[in-house]
Write a protein that holds these residues in place. Structure first.
Motif, PDB file in Angstrom:
ATOM      1  N   ILE A 192       0.830  -1.213   0.000  1.00 32.80           N
ATOM      2  CA  ILE A 192       0.000   0.000   0.000  1.00 32.80           C
ATOM      3  C   ILE A 192       0.859   1.255   0.000  1.00 32.80           C
ATOM      4  CG2 ILE A 192      -1.655   1.320   1.398  1.00 32.80           C
ATOM      5  CD1 ILE A 192      -2.742  -1.479   2.291  1.00 32.80           C
ATOM      6  N   VAL A 193       1.888   1.230   0.842  1.00 32.46           N
ATOM      7  CA  VAL A 193       2.754   2.420   0.934  1.00 32.46           C
ATOM      8  C   VAL A 193       3.420   2.720  -0.405  1.00 32.46           C
ATOM      9  CG1 VAL A 193       4.814   3.352   2.027  1.00 32.46           C
ATOM     10  CG2 VAL A 193       3.123   2.181   3.399  1.00 32.46           C
ATOM     11  N   THR A 194       3.805   1.672  -1.126  1.00 34.48           N
ATOM     12  CA  THR A 194       4.423   1.887  -2.432  1.00 34.48           C
ATOM     13  C   THR A 194       3.436   2.530  -3.398  1.00 34.48           C
ATOM     14  OG1 THR A 194       5.673  -0.105  -2.034  1.00 34.48           O
ATOM     15  CG2 THR A 194       5.718   0.760  -4.253  1.00 34.48           C
ATOM     16  N   MET A 195       2.198   2.048  -3.328  1.00 36.38           N
ATOM     17  CA  MET A 195       1.209   2.578  -4.259  1.00 36.38           C
ATOM     18  C   MET A 195       0.881   4.045  -3.967  1.00 36.38           C
ATOM     19  SD  MET A 195      -1.520  -0.278  -5.134  1.00 36.38           S
ATOM     20  CE  MET A 195      -1.089  -1.825  -5.869  1.00 36.38           C
ATOM     21  N   LEU A 196       1.119   4.458  -2.742  1.00 39.24           N
ATOM     22  CA  LEU A 196       0.801   5.836  -2.373  1.00 39.24           C
ATOM     23  C   LEU A 196       1.855   6.836  -2.841  1.00 39.24           C
ATOM     24  CD1 LEU A 196      -0.740   5.403   1.188  1.00 39.24           C
ATOM     25  CD2 LEU A 196      -1.892   5.892  -0.966  1.00 39.24           C
ATOM     26  N   ASN A 197       2.923   6.343  -3.429  1.00 30.83           N
ATOM     27  CA  ASN A 197       3.944   7.257  -3.933  1.00 30.83           C
ATOM     28  C   ASN A 197       4.242   6.945  -5.403  1.00 30.83           C
ATOM     29  OD1 ASN A 197       6.218   8.689  -4.573  1.00 30.83           O
ATOM     30  ND2 ASN A 197       7.252   8.306  -2.635  1.00 30.83           N
ATOM     31  N   PRO A 198       3.881   7.844  -6.302  1.00 25.47           N
ATOM     32  CA  PRO A 198       4.058   7.552  -7.733  1.00 25.47           C
ATOM     33  C   PRO A 198       5.513   7.339  -8.130  1.00 25.47           C
ATOM     34  CG  PRO A 198       3.439   9.862  -7.394  1.00 25.47           C
ATOM     35  CD  PRO A 198       3.273   9.171  -6.080  1.00 25.47           C
ATOM     36  N   ILE A 199       6.443   7.949  -7.393  1.00 24.67           N
ATOM     37  CA  ILE A 199       7.853   7.774  -7.744  1.00 24.67           C
ATOM     38  C   ILE A 199       8.309   6.348  -7.447  1.00 24.67           C
ATOM     39  CG2 ILE A 199      10.201   8.558  -7.260  1.00 24.67           C
ATOM     40  CD1 ILE A 199       9.168  11.320  -6.806  1.00 24.67           C
ATOM     41  N   ASP A 200       7.972   5.855  -6.262  1.00 23.73           N
ATOM     42  CA  ASP A 200       8.291   4.458  -5.917  1.00 23.73           C
ATOM     43  C   ASP A 200       7.650   3.488  -6.895  1.00 23.73           C
ATOM     44  OD1 ASP A 200       9.847   5.065  -3.843  1.00 23.73           O
ATOM     45  OD2 ASP A 200       8.434   4.512  -2.256  1.00 23.73           O
ATOM     46  N   LEU A 201       6.402   3.817  -7.208  1.00 22.31           N
ATOM     47  CA  LEU A 201       5.626   2.945  -8.081  1.00 22.31           C
ATOM     48  C   LEU A 201       6.282   2.837  -9.457  1.00 22.31           C
ATOM     49  CD1 LEU A 201       2.992   1.441  -7.648  1.00 22.31           C
ATOM     50  CD2 LEU A 201       1.834   3.321  -8.772  1.00 22.31           C
ATOM     51  N   SER A 202       6.747   3.973  -9.991  1.00 26.33           N
ATOM     52  CA  SER A 202       7.380   3.960 -11.306  1.00 26.33           C
ATOM     53  C   SER A 202       8.673   3.156 -11.255  1.00 26.33           C
ATOM     54  CB  SER A 202       7.719   5.373 -11.760  1.00 26.33           C
ATOM     55  OG  SER A 202       6.638   6.203 -11.593  1.00 26.33           O
TER      56      SER A 202
END
Lengths: 260, 235
Positions: A192-202
């Protein structure tokens, strides 16, 4: 909307800064390919740069444009044009011109180097897609800040802080929380935490595609385990789309209520 | 033509319009007067939909303007301060507005009238205040609309241009249009206006002809009439 987009786009394309931005990627692309002499290694290095740089440039240009276009906006508001058309047009103008600098600036050196003949074409393509997503997301966030705050210094401050938070501080906090709550199951939490940050997600999106497990890290591994490579990619693209949609929706909402 | 009902607008803690009701039935020149900060520009911008009021309604030709934009095709607006995108040339700016409105425009006549031809390829950021105001006037008068809203149209103009402006306004009036003007130049009001709307502390204090206002305040000229109103209110 297309006319407004066109004017905003040309306005930026004519300014010196989009050439500087374009030239920067051009030089970066050639330099990396020259130094690494391998397309796949260059893609990984580029990922690390793009993931930090595109949000920053998007944030700065977004805020700057909306403040400097104030006169243009007031002129348009008195014309028979819908409010949302004006603001979405301007937003798309900025985001598209930045995306164009990115895609052309990196596209040219990689094309010269023969990326079309190499198996890396999809990885490279995905890199450009996530760079474009980050540009669209952060220009939208910056536009919201610029619309919300009349005071330019404040607006700039908030915008830069959001970038800094997403690009640097967020990861730090995330890491600390992983260490502190080491004893608990953290799979869902980190997902969830990863999805909340577009930079991490990319970052994870690109690493999943590159299929380099050594670089995936804990969150990437969780992502891969949970979704599998393909579903993981679609899921993260889906979340990036949501990430673009929400601030764009708020541009509409804030601008509809604002006084000029 | 314009029907404003109980309009209220607050900016933060400052209540600018405190229930303005006003009816302007088409044709003629209406001067909106009032001291600084009385809400003239806010009233005008509310009609244009640039400022969104807290409550109250505005109708133009019996249609509410709330959330609409198409009605602005029928309005020419001259903003108070001529602020334009600085890196556009005069030529590009006029072309852009024509392109955006896609209505027939007689810009060339106005460019000749105000002697703007030598400035057409100059960037707007490099123009003087008066020249910018002339560009502003060209943008406002080049379309043929039934409603004109002019916010301090005389700012920065030289006497020759002022005469041209007065002629232009008269011509529009003869064509049966409705013209709203805000200004602080009483001479301009006395020679041009058919009716006065006097705003004071966010309310309509007076609406009527110049002579009626003089009679009401027992003064012979308009400047003193208005000064009397303001000092009486302050006591």
């Amino acid at each position: 909307m297309f006319k407004i987009l066109q004017y905003s786009f040309y306005d930026l394309v004519r300014s010196r800064w989009s050439y500087v931005y374009f030239a920067f990627y051009l030089v970066l692309g050639f330099a990396l390919l020259f130094l690494n002499s391998s397309v796949s290694k260059s893609v990984i290095t580029l990922m690390n740069i793009i993931i930090v740089l595109t949000p920053m440039i998007g944030t700065i240009f977004g805020v700057m444009y909306f403040y400097s276009a104030r006169e243009f906006t007031e002129l348009l508001l008195a014309q028979p044009i819908k409010r949302s058309t004006i603001f979405l047009g301007q937003y798309l103008g900025v985001a598209l011109s930045l995306t164009l600098s990115l895609v052309l600036g990196l596209g040219v050196p990689f094309m010269v180097y023969g990326v079309f003949q190499s198996s890396e074409i999809w990885n490279f393509g995905l890199l450009l897609i996530s760079g474009s997503f980050l540009t669209f997301i952060f220009v939208a966030i910056a536009s919201n800040i610029a619309l919300k705050h009349e005071n330019k210094i404040k607006g700039f401050g908030y915008a830069i802080f959001i970038w800094l938070f997403m690009a640097v501080i967020y990861d730090g906090l995330f890491l600390i929380s992983l260490v502190v709550f080491n004893d608990y199951p953290l799979d869902k939490f980190s997902l969830i935490v990863t999805m909340l940050n577009p930079i991490d997600l990319s970052r994870i999106l690109i690493l999943l595609k590159l299929d380099i497990s050594a670089l995936l890290g804990y969150t990437g591994a969780v992502f891969q385990k949970f979704f599998g490579t393909n579903t993981g990619m679609f899921a993260s693209i889906g979340v990036l789309l949501i990430w673009t949609g929400i601030p764009v929706y708020f541009i509409n909402r804030i601008s509809a209520k604002k006084d000029f | 033509m314009i029907e404003i009902n109980n309009l209220r607008k607050r900016f933060g803690k400052v209540q600018v319009l405190e229930g303005v009701s006003l009816e302007i039935s088409g044709g003629g020149i209406f001067a909106i007067l009032g001291p600084n900060g009385s809400g003239k520009t806010t009233l005008i911008k509310s009609i244009l939909g640039m400022v969104i009021p807290q409550s109250g309604s505005i109708k133009i030709d019996n249609n509410s303007i709330e959330g609409k934009w198409k009605y602005r095709e029928e309005i020419n607006y001259l903003p108070q301060i001529a602020r334009f995108p600085e890196n556009l040339t005069v030529h590009e700016l006029i072309g852009m507005i024509k392109n955006l409105r896609s209505q027939p425009a007689n810009d060339q006549d106005l460019i000749d009238l105000f002697g703007l031809a030598p400035f057409m390829d100059k960037k707007l950021g490099n123009l003087s205040g008066g020249t910018k105001q002339k560009v502003n006037l060209v943008l406002t008068f080049m379309f043929d609309s039934p409603l004109l809203i002019l916010d301090e149209p005389t700012t920065g103009l030289d006497p020759v241009s002022l005469i041209h402006l007065k002629d232009l306004i008269r011509k529009e009036k003869e064509a049966g249009k409705t013209i709203l003007i805000t200004t602080h130049i009483m001479d301009f009001v006395e020679t041009m206006a058919d009716e006065i709307v006097f705003l004071l502390e966010g309310k309509i204090y007076f609406k009527g002809t110049v002579n009626e206002l003089k009679k009401k305040s027992d003064q012979n000229d308009l400047e003193h009439a208005i000064a009397t109103i303001l000092t009486e209110e302050n006591v």
